[in-house]
Design a protein around this motif. Structure first.
Motif, mmCIF file in Angstrom:
data_model
loop_
_atom_site.group_PDB
_atom_site.id
_atom_site.type_symbol
_atom_site.label_atom_id
_atom_site.label_comp_id
_atom_site.label_asym_id
_atom_site.label_seq_id
_atom_site.Cartn_x
_atom_site.Cartn_y
_atom_site.Cartn_z
ATOM 1 N N THR A 1 -2.170 -0.727 -1.929
ATOM 2 C CA THR A 1 -1.678 -1.384 -0.726
ATOM 3 C C THR A 1 -0.467 -0.628 -0.205
ATOM 4 O O THR A 1 0.151 0.168 -0.930
ATOM 5 N N ALA B 1 -3.939 -4.676 -7.896
ATOM 6 C CA ALA B 1 -5.149 -5.206 -8.531
ATOM 7 C C ALA B 1 -6.350 -4.339 -8.177
ATOM 8 O O ALA B 1 -7.240 -4.744 -7.434
ATOM 9 N N PRO C 1 2.800 -10.606 0.773
ATOM 10 C CA PRO C 1 3.203 -10.631 -0.642
ATOM 11 C C PRO C 1 4.710 -10.694 -0.838
ATOM 12 O O PRO C 1 5.173 -11.276 -1.829
ATOM 13 N N ARG D 1 -3.747 -3.817 3.559
ATOM 14 C CA ARG D 1 -4.538 -4.225 2.400
ATOM 15 C C ARG D 1 -6.006 -4.171 2.796
ATOM 16 O O ARG D 1 -6.438 -4.856 3.721
ATOM 17 N N ARG E 1 3.206 -6.462 -9.159
ATOM 18 C CA ARG E 1 2.549 -7.654 -8.633
ATOM 19 C C ARG E 1 1.044 -7.449 -8.621
ATOM 20 O O ARG E 1 0.546 -6.381 -8.252
ATOM 21 N N GLN E 2 0.308 -8.490 -8.989
ATOM 22 C CA GLN E 2 -1.135 -8.362 -9.111
ATOM 23 C C GLN E 2 -1.793 -8.092 -7.765
ATOM 24 O O GLN E 2 -2.722 -7.292 -7.667
ATOM 25 N N GLU E 3 -1.320 -8.732 -6.690
ATOM 26 C CA GLU E 3 -1.957 -8.540 -5.392
ATOM 27 C C GLU E 3 -1.641 -7.186 -4.777
ATOM 28 O O GLU E 3 -2.219 -6.832 -3.757
ATOM 29 N N CYS E 4 -0.723 -6.425 -5.374
ATOM 30 C CA CYS E 4 -0.407 -5.096 -4.864
ATOM 31 C C CYS E 4 -1.069 -3.979 -5.667
ATOM 32 O O CYS E 4 -1.241 -2.872 -5.146
ATOM 33 N N ASP F 1 1.193 -15.085 4.939
ATOM 34 C CA ASP F 1 0.218 -14.254 4.224
ATOM 35 C C ASP F 1 0.792 -12.870 3.940
ATOM 36 O O ASP F 1 0.194 -11.838 4.252
ATOM 37 N N GLN G 1 -9.758 -4.819 3.141
ATOM 38 C CA GLN G 1 -10.719 -5.903 2.964
ATOM 39 C C GLN G 1 -11.934 -5.621 3.827
ATOM 40 O O GLN G 1 -11.870 -4.837 4.779
#
Length: 516
Positions: free
Chosen positions: A334, A330, A250, A133, A325-328, A248, A135
């Motif tokens: 990922t 957004a 998903p 992911r 999924r939003q965290e994947c 941490d 960052q």
């Protein structure tokens, strides 16, 4: 070979002239019961924390500065002879001399555990998990403010990880030959196989012969999965027996939502009211025993309902729903990467597996509290936005690691000689020049009693690090003196690298003649 020596050997081939200072903290094994929280019964697993800090010194007169860091976890499951290496975070400060040592450091770590000859855990099968992911920073706070740090974008980060795994698998095949069988899997949620393949190939084209599978590894049966199947393989595995739970991650959060956000069908029974104060003692005892039995039944019913909800979702449906999924998805891509390494034969050892406990600490390991203390200090008490602050933070953290191994020896307080003059006025106490020694906080009480821990205590004491441990296993340095990497100007000044000036063909536009 220790992990420190393997990492230093991986840095030895980097181009340029510089000196690296390496700190490797590997905690002793401890019991961990939440790797497969929805498996019944839960398999026995043991956890180790890994923290790797690398600093670079360009000249003998300059100060070392942190350039790379890796945080990882190793899980040992003796029941299935499997081990899991989960690479949690990889970060750099952007202050290293080109080329960056981070790829070589990551490959050396993966190869150390993938090779059966150097793997420090008695396991025939190794699973490597990575969640990519993108960052700006992971382990070095405010390092994204440094102008020369260029974090990889989402697609480039996924392609970077795929390239590192392909290189490691290729080098492993060169080392061990046909002893190990490897399988490589990757998934980019929200992208089809065609889209994922071409997106990554556009960044880093594949050069090796590694065969990647786009999908999850939980349908294959060639390499055993870490979680044992209690039914003996007669019934298919459910979701809780396939996907491990990491911090941490998903996948772990999604499984928790599946298990706990769905209430049971029907109307809930109201809670039992408190008994009146004037009831008889025997009646109170009957009520208390009834309450205890009802609580036990309610707890077991809740666990059964949780397991029932997890069993409703298949593995294929789980990964299909992960694409939403939003965290994947957004705004950034990922990637999930899983590498399986299975060795048919392990190196001969003087002790059998039954004679060595998985909880027995090995030489060079430190306590988990020391690892946690250094990591917490790195994440909360330091920042790396500039060279000056990075140099100061590097010195403080490196001195802290050495001080923890040396027992944090401080200067003794001056002795205060008692005054025998007969004066009654109390003298002020001398001001302490050092902090008070850390003390263990009192145990947490629940309803006036200590809570019952579901994991039995470790029969082995926590290892105590010393200066010998520091110099033999934790700290290491290596001076690299290789040819500098070719610069862009050098590549443009020659033709195909043969030293001859390039042949330049000038094309001139032909003017069109106009009829007079």
């Amino acid at each position: 070979m220790t992990l420190r020596d393997a990492l230093l050997a991986g840095l030895n081939s980097l181009p340029g002239t510089r000196e690296f200072h390496l700190h490797v903290l590997v905690s002793s094994p401890r019991k961990h019961g939440n790797l497969f929280p929805f498996a019944n019964p839960r398999p026995r697993s043991y956890l180790q924390d890994i923290l790797i800090l690398l600093s670079e010194q360009t000249t003998p007169d300059s100060s070392p500065v942190f350039v790379s860091a890796i945080e990882a976890c190793v899980y040992n499951i003796p029941t299935t002879s499997c081990a899991i290496l989960y690479v949690s975070k990889v970060d750099s400060t952007g202050q290293a001399t080109a080329p960056s040592p981070t790829p070589a450091l990551v490959r050396a770590l993966l190869l150390f555990y993938a090779d059966p000859a150097t793997r420090p855990i008695s396991a025939n099968h190794l699973w490597i998990h990575v969640f990519a992911r993108a960052q700006n920073q992971y382990l070095f706070p405010n390092s994204s403010e440094y102008p020369n740090k260029r974090p990889l974008s989402d697609i480039k980060l996924c392609a970077w990880w795929k390239r590192q795994f392909s290189t490691v698998v290729g080098e492993l095949a060169t080392r061990v030959g046909d002893i190990c069988r490897t399988k490589l899997y990757y998934i980019l949620p929200g992208l089809s196989e065609f889209e994922a393949h071409h997106s990554l190939e556009r960044v880093y084209p594949s050069t090796g012969s590694c065969s990647w599978t786009y999908g999850h590894p939980y349908s294959q049966d060639e390499i055993p999965l870490p979680c044992p199947c209690p039914s003996g393989g007669d019934s298919p595995r459910h979701l809780g027996q396939c996907i491990p739970s990491f911090d941490d991650d998903p996948k772990s959060r999604f499984i928790d939502e599946i298990a706990y956000t769905t209430d049971a069908d029907g109307v809930r029974s109201p809670e039992r009211k408190r008994a009146r104060a004037d009831t008889l003692k025997t009646h109170e005892e009957d009520i208390s025993s009834a309450d205890a039995s009802e609580k036990k039944e309610g707890r077991s019913k809740k666990e059964d309902q949780t397991l029932k909800e997890v069993k409703k979702v298949s593995v294929e449906e789980f990964w299909e729903r992960m694409s939403f999924r939003q965290e994947c998805i957004a705004g950034a891509v990922t990637g999930f990467f899983v590498i399986a390494v299975s060795s048919t034969a392990r190196p001969a050892s003087t002790l059998t597996t039954s004679e060595v406990s998985p909880l027995a600490p090995q030489a060079g390991q430190v306590s988990s509290q020391m690892n946690k203390r250094v990591l917490t200090s790195l994440l909360t008490a330091h920042e790396f936005p500039s060279v000056e602050k990075a140099v100061w933070s590097t010195k403080v953290i490196e001195d802290t690691i050495r001080g923890l191994c040396d027992g944090l020896k401080s200067n003794p307080l001056p002795l205060v000689i008692a005054d025998r003059s007969g004066r009654q006025t109390p003298e002020p106490e001398p001001i302490r020049s050092t902090l008070a020694p850390p003390q263990t906080p009192p145990p947490r009480l629940v309803n006036g009693k200590r809570p019952i821990v579901d994991i039995s205590p470790n029969p082995f004491p926590e290892p105590v690090a010393s200066l010998e441990t520091y110099h033999s296993y934790i700290y290491g340095t290596i001076a690299v003196k290789n040819r500098p990497p070719p610069t862009k100007e050098d590549g443009e000044a020659t033709s195909a690298g043969n030293g001859r000036p390039p042949i330049i063909t000038v094309l001139t536009a032909r003017k069109k003649r106009t009829k007079s």
